[in-house]
Design a protein around this motif. Structure first.
Motif: not given
Length: 260
Positions: A111-112, A115-116, A118-119, A144, A148, A158-159, A162
């Motif tokens: 997931v981590v 997320m990066y 996605m950002i 955001l 992170m 965090q998710f 996002v």
């Protein structure tokens, strides 16, 4: 036949009377003894009955206590069985959580990085999109990035942030709103009122209502509009701010090649 004297008869009578009196006295004494004995027996019997009654009452009390103990024992057994089932259920829950925690740790590893990515994609999208609420969107993106890199914020939170940013970006595609901001035109910053309809139309008007501009997305720059659009844009701004009732309004749409 010899004759009995009168003295002898008198003496015999006296002796007989004394014997009878002695016999009556002895009978009375025996009767008293019998009565006393009977009274003693009755008293002893009464005492025995009292003892029997006392023993019976004690027996009944002990029996009641025994039954109470038996009932309490049964209730305690039922309660212990209930508690044991709860303990077993809790242990099963703990075992399940431990398995889930192990799975979560594996999930975090995937997931981590997601997320990066996605950002990063969101940042590229904002740069390429029409500049609607550009200041707010850029600040949200920076928050955001900050989230992170901060400790104490869970991966789940965090998710969530996002995804929330993505939802806001999606809403811009159907939003009709007006807001105030700065526009750069020919090297000059001008405070204006912006109004947009989704991502189809983005126009701006000076606060003195004398100038208007439209965003040319193909060339990514602002173009000045003719005066005929001043009144419709003013009306659109008031409608977006709910200062007037909704109505049909004629707004310009910048088409590719319109400036050629």
């Amino acid at each position: 036949m010899s004759k009995i004297s009168k003295k002898s008869l008198i003496a015999s009578s006296i002796v007989g009377a004394m014997a009878l009196a002695g016999s009556n006295f002895a009978s009375a004494a025996s009767l008293n003894e019998l009565q006393n004995g009977e009274a003693a027996i009755i008293k002893a019997s009464a005492n025995s009955q009292k003892k029997i009654n006392g023993i019976y009452e004690q027996t009944q009390e002990l029996l009641a206590e025994y039954r109470t103990v038996v009932d309490e024992t049964e209730n305690l057994k039922v309660y212990n069985d209930h508690v044991q089932r709860l303990v077993n259920d809790q242990q099963a829950g703990i075992d399940s959580l431990e398995r889930q925690i192990g799975t979560i740790e594996e999930t975090k590893k995937g997931v981590v990085p997601l997320m990066y990515k996605m950002i990063e994609s969101l940042e590229q999208f904002i740069e390429l999109d029409i500049p609607v609420n550009l200041k707010d969107r850029t600040e949200r993106l920076e928050r955001l990035k900050d989230v992170m890199s901060r400790q104490g914020i869970s991966v789940a939170e965090q998710f969530r942030l996002v995804l929330e940013a993505y939802e806001i970006e999606t809403d811009y595609g159907s939003m009709f709103s007006a807001y105030q901001g700065d526009l750069e035109f020919e090297g000059t910053n001008i405070t204006v009122d912006f109004v947009h309809m989704g991502r189809t139309v983005l126009v701006a008007q000076s606060l003195d209502l004398k100038n208007a501009w439209i965003w040319d997305h193909s060339n990514r720059e602002w173009k000045a509009l003719e005066d005929e659009y001043l009144s419709p844009i003013t009306k659109a701004i008031r409608m977006a701010r709910k200062q007037t009732a909704p109505d049909l309004v004629k707004l310009p749409v910048y088409a590719a090649g319109a400036g050629e």
